[in-house]
Scaffold this active site. Sequence first.
Site, PDB file in Angstrom:
ATOM      1  N   GLU A  43       1.042  -1.177  -0.037  1.00  0.00           N
ATOM      2  CA  GLU A  43       0.068  -0.035   0.166  1.00  0.00           C
ATOM      3  C   GLU A  43       0.704   1.249   0.043  1.00  0.00           C
ATOM      4  OE1 GLU A  43      -2.883   0.899   3.151  1.00  0.00           O
ATOM      5  OE2 GLU A  43      -3.763   2.594   1.904  1.00  0.00           O
ATOM      6  N   GLU A  68       4.975   5.098   3.769  1.00  0.00           N
ATOM      7  CA  GLU A  68       4.327   6.604   3.937  1.00  0.00           C
ATOM      8  C   GLU A  68       5.306   7.495   4.345  1.00  0.00           C
ATOM      9  OE1 GLU A  68       1.053   7.800   4.338  1.00  0.00           O
ATOM     10  OE2 GLU A  68       2.219   9.603   5.029  1.00  0.00           O
ATOM     11  N   ASP A 118      -2.544  12.135  -2.352  1.00  0.00           N
ATOM     12  CA  ASP A 118      -2.798  13.528  -2.402  1.00  0.00           C
ATOM     13  C   ASP A 118      -3.240  13.865  -3.624  1.00  0.00           C
ATOM     14  OD1 ASP A 118      -2.399  13.699   0.307  1.00  0.00           O
ATOM     15  OD2 ASP A 118       0.006  13.963   0.106  1.00  0.00           O
ATOM     16  N   LYS A 122      -4.867  22.166  -7.132  1.00  0.00           N
ATOM     17  CA  LYS A 122      -4.562  23.647  -7.809  1.00  0.00           C
ATOM     18  C   LYS A 122      -3.996  23.091  -9.240  1.00  0.00           C
ATOM     19  CE  LYS A 122      -4.346  26.785  -4.099  1.00  0.00           C
ATOM     20  NZ  LYS A 122      -3.565  27.594  -3.359  1.00  0.00           N
ATOM     21  N   ASP A 154     -11.244  10.664  -4.605  1.00  0.00           N
ATOM     22  CA  ASP A 154     -12.312  11.592  -4.492  1.00  0.00           C
ATOM     23  C   ASP A 154     -11.980  12.454  -5.532  1.00  0.00           C
ATOM     24  OD1 ASP A 154     -10.156  12.409  -2.549  1.00  0.00           O
ATOM     25  OD2 ASP A 154     -11.668  14.048  -2.647  1.00  0.00           O
TER      26      ASP A 154
END
Length: 233
Positions: A43, A68, A118, A122, A154
């Site tokens: 992941e 991460e 992420d 913009k 999303d």
Amino acid sequence: MVSKGMRRYRQRGNAHARLVEDQDSCLLNYTELFGRDAPTRLEVGFGHGTFLSQMAAAHPDENFIGIELQELRVNKTAHKSDKLEAHNVRLYRGEAHRFVRQRLPQASLKRAYVLFSDPWPKAKHRRRRLMNRSFLLDLIYAMETDGEIIIATDTLNYCFQALSNFSTLPNLCKNIYAPQGYQINIPTRFPTVFEVHKKKEGWDIGYLKMRRTDAQLPPRLPWNPVGQKRDAS
Ligand SMILES: C[S@@+](CC[C@H](N)C(=O)[O-])C[C@H]1O[C@@H](n2cnc3c(N)ncnc32)[C@H](O)[C@@H]1O
């Protein structure tokens, strides 16, 4: 400054036992890392580690590697995995593209998840998005034949951008959601923290599922961290 929360996780979590050492470009040996041979999943950007630790606890016969950037999240996830007795989790704190390119052996992963990466919404920041063509090609290199890459976001324009980047790597993967190419708002077994949050807020979630074929891989350019960041296709 180290916050109280960070100190608590550092003391309680068994992070050290789970951490993958940072050894520049040395390829990982999963047998040594996990002490056994087993199918391995990855992941990327696991955040609070809810999905990773729950998945690992549900599949004790498989290995799970998480990457991460944020140290506190790595420690939290080590702690969560301990609580769930998921001894099959190994965590790396660092940047995902370099790790995928330099540390993962070719054709070694059964499944890879990139969940709510992420979105850099913009327009002027989009070049910072992780799922550019170069990253996806490196991830495909690490997938075994029939291994699956699962993506959720999303930010629908990021979903379509990733889809479009896959289309520039023809035949390497079969799109499981063809002919549409993607799914929106499908139920998931272990939703991530972001998934729960975004669904509650009423956002639509886009999902991609790509299965590695046995097609021959194209050659890659030599690793160049500056160049990789600039490849915002
Ligand atoms: C929006 S959060 C999503 C976290 C989790 N996947 C979820 O769905 O709840 C994105 C996570 O990816 C991590 N991240 C972003 N870029 C990364 C990179 N290049 N390498 C490793 N982790 C990264 C961030 O630190 C953050 O925890």
